[in-house]
Design an enzyme around this catalytic site. Structure first.
Site, PDB file in Angstrom:
ATOM      1  N   GLY A 133       0.848  -1.198   0.000  1.00 59.43           N
ATOM      2  CA  GLY A 133       0.000   0.000   0.000  1.00 59.43           C
ATOM      3  C   GLY A 133       0.880   1.243   0.000  1.00 59.43           C
ATOM      4  N   VAL A 180      17.175   8.164  -1.523  1.00 59.15           N
ATOM      5  CA  VAL A 180      17.999   7.042  -2.008  1.00 59.15           C
ATOM      6  C   VAL A 180      18.737   7.473  -3.284  1.00 59.15           C
ATOM      7  CG1 VAL A 180      17.889   4.726  -3.044  1.00 59.15           C
ATOM      8  CG2 VAL A 180      16.560   5.222  -0.973  1.00 59.15           C
ATOM      9  N   ARG A 216      19.501  10.489  -4.347  1.00 57.57           N
ATOM     10  CA  ARG A 216      20.516  11.536  -4.132  1.00 57.57           C
ATOM     11  C   ARG A 216      21.692  11.001  -3.316  1.00 57.57           C
ATOM     12  NH1 ARG A 216      17.154  16.861  -4.642  1.00 57.57           N
ATOM     13  NH2 ARG A 216      16.762  16.598  -6.868  1.00 57.57           N
ATOM     14  N   ARG A 236       0.436  -5.139  -6.053  1.00 58.41           N
ATOM     15  CA  ARG A 236       0.489  -6.375  -5.264  1.00 58.41           C
ATOM     16  C   ARG A 236       0.807  -7.489  -6.252  1.00 58.41           C
ATOM     17  NH1 ARG A 236      -0.872  -4.274  -0.256  1.00 58.41           N
ATOM     18  NH2 ARG A 236      -2.741  -2.967  -0.203  1.00 58.41           N
ATOM     19  N   GLY A 269       5.624  -2.136   3.394  1.00 52.88           N
ATOM     20  CA  GLY A 269       5.152  -2.738   4.637  1.00 52.88           C
ATOM     21  C   GLY A 269       5.639  -4.168   4.802  1.00 52.88           C
ATOM     22  N   GLY A 274       4.638  -7.318   4.047  1.00 56.60           N
ATOM     23  CA  GLY A 274       4.754  -8.255   2.930  1.00 56.60           C
ATOM     24  C   GLY A 274       5.902  -7.857   2.008  1.00 56.60           C
ATOM     25  N   ASP A 330      -0.190   1.895   8.700  1.00 59.42           N
ATOM     26  CA  ASP A 330      -0.757   1.122   9.816  1.00 59.42           C
ATOM     27  C   ASP A 330       0.098   1.124  11.094  1.00 59.42           C
ATOM     28  OD1 ASP A 330      -2.758   0.484   8.090  1.00 59.42           O
ATOM     29  OD2 ASP A 330      -2.122  -1.576   7.744  1.00 59.42           O
ATOM     30  N   ALA A 333     -12.126  11.010  21.235  1.00 60.31           N
ATOM     31  CA  ALA A 333     -13.267  10.102  21.042  1.00 60.31           C
ATOM     32  C   ALA A 333     -13.779   9.559  22.375  1.00 60.31           C
ATOM     33  CB  ALA A 333     -12.849   8.951  20.137  1.00 60.31           C
ATOM     34  N   LYS A 379     -23.324  15.646  27.020  1.00 62.47           N
ATOM     35  CA  LYS A 379     -22.429  15.964  25.897  1.00 62.47           C
ATOM     36  C   LYS A 379     -23.265  16.260  24.654  1.00 62.47           C
ATOM     37  CE  LYS A 379     -18.071  13.765  27.076  1.00 62.47           C
ATOM     38  NZ  LYS A 379     -16.874  13.100  26.533  1.00 62.47           N
TER      39      LYS A 379
HETATM   40  O1  F6P Z   1      -1.678  -1.609   4.878  1.00 58.36           O
HETATM   41  C1  F6P Z   1      -2.191  -0.359   4.626  1.00 58.36           C
HETATM   42  C2  F6P Z   1      -3.656  -0.425   4.348  1.00 58.36           C
HETATM   43  O2  F6P Z   1      -4.060   0.904   4.132  1.00 58.36           O
HETATM   44  C3  F6P Z   1      -4.532  -1.098   5.391  1.00 58.36           C
HETATM   45  O3  F6P Z   1      -4.806  -0.311   6.520  1.00 58.36           O
HETATM   46  C4  F6P Z   1      -5.758  -1.407   4.584  1.00 58.36           C
HETATM   47  O4  F6P Z   1      -6.482  -2.444   5.150  1.00 58.36           O
HETATM   48  C5  F6P Z   1      -5.177  -1.809   3.263  1.00 58.36           C
HETATM   49  O5  F6P Z   1      -3.929  -1.145   3.152  1.00 58.36           O
HETATM   50  C6  F6P Z   1      -6.052  -1.503   2.075  1.00 58.36           C
HETATM   51  O6  F6P Z   1      -5.465  -2.031   0.938  1.00 58.36           O
HETATM   52  P1  F6P Z   1      -5.911  -1.670  -0.556  1.00 58.36           P
HETATM   53  O7  F6P Z   1      -5.344  -0.328  -0.884  1.00 58.36           O
HETATM   54  O8  F6P Z   1      -5.327  -2.737  -1.385  1.00 58.36           O
HETATM   55  O9  F6P Z   1      -7.403  -1.626  -0.569  1.00 58.36           O
END
Ligand code: F6P
Length: 321
Positions: free
Chosen positions: A11, A23, A25, A72, A102, A104, A127, A186, A213
């Protein structure tokens, strides 16, 4: 080493471009050619790579997304795919690879390293679920984007005496949700980790209503056991006092210009990654620990799961009163 390559994978995350620029530069400064591999492992398998000149990385520091694009890919997860990837690198005279991405994506870097291809990883994922590093490229920007949305939602919620369910990203990790909960004020936060039930949410929001509230916010991580629409419907049926509205922030959280923090993080990590590769420290991920960059073995960072510090759940609870 005379020629290395860089790719962005998984992602996209704001700050990836700043890392690519760093990288490229740093390569120039160390007298090493840097190739950009387009569309991550898919592009690697297709041999889709070209020299990144200094001018080509001009004007990208402040841009979200990734100019190298990302994809991917299933084929690279197989041993045949990995051998093919190694062949493509050899054909192009590439002696080392930097993978920005990330979990993977970093596993792919480890696979290259295990086949004898020098590889270094840079953690980038909104994430904040990568083990071994305090934070990853994109987390700070995504969190600020979420807070901007939560602040706006509270304005309109207060005007109408409404409760909002705000669904944020985080498939396996509730970091963004819990931080948005603390920093966005929240009433309650639901993550894959904390096991809060829909009934507990209803009780908490109703309690906020009874205490006078004028608004209430429930932040829900995408990976929670139930989704935003289901929760909003449940709360409506419960008649908790507030009118209920739902906002799913979705991919808005992944775009946008990186914050100063993410630009600096990406810049430091990019230069550090080149130096690790040139020093022969392969199979490493650049980690941010405290205020410094340190190498952490990819074998470790990809094998473990980063947990949210319990203090944050506690803060979210205390401050919701
Ligand atoms: O890993 C980052 C992320 O944004 C996750 O939080 C989310 O579940 C996923 O990617 C969404 O993936 P895609 O862009 O393939 O829908």
């Amino acid at each position: 080493m005379k020629r290395i390559a860089v790719m962005t994978s998984g992602g996209d995350a704001p700050g990836m471009n700043a890392a690519v620029r760093a990288v490229a530069r740093a390569g120039l400064d160390r007298d090493v050619e840097v190739y950009g591999i387009r569309q991550a492992y898919q592009g690697l398998l297709a041999g889709d790579m070209a020299l990144l000149s200094s001018r080509e990385v001009s004007g990208i520091l402040q841009r979200g997304g990734t100019v190298l694009q990302t994809a991917r890919n299933e084929e690279f997860k197989t041993p045949q795919g990995q051998r093919k990837g190694k062949r493509r690198l050899n054909e192009n005279g590439i002696e080392g690879v930097i993978v920005i991405g990330g979990d993977g994506s970093l596993r792919g870097a480890l696979a290259l390293h295990n086949m004898g291809v020098p590889a270094v990883g840079i953690p980038a994922s909104i994430d904040n679920d990568i083990w071994g590093t305090d934070t990853s490229i994109g987390v700070d920007t995504a969190l600020n984007t979420i807070l901007d949305a939560v602040d706006r939602l509270r304005d309109t919620a207060t005007s109408h005496n409404r409760a909002f369910v705000v669904e944020v990203m985080g498939r396996d990790c509730g970091y963004l949700a819990v931080m948005a909960g603390i920093l966005g004020g929240a009433e309650i936060v639901v993550t894959p980790e904390n096991g809060v039930t829909m009934n507990e949410i209803a009780v908490s929001l109703e309690d906020a209503y009874i205490r006078g509230k004028t608004h209430a916010i429930a932040v829900l991580a995408e990976g929670a056991p139930y989704q935003g629409p289901e929760l909003a419907h449940y709360l409506e049926q419960k008649h908790i006092g507030f009118e209920i509205r739902l906002t799913i922030l979705g991919h808005t959280q992944r775009g946008g210009s990186p914050t100063a923090f993410d630009r600096l993080l990406a810049t430091r990590m990019g230069v550090y990654a080149v130096d690790l590769l040139l020093a022969g420290e392969t199979g490493m991920m650049v980690a941010r620990v405290g205020r410094e960059q340190v190498p952490v073995p990819l074998a470790e960072s990809t094998a473990k799961t980063r947990l949210i510090t319990p203090e944050y759940f506690n803060l979210a609870r205390i401050l919701s009163r």
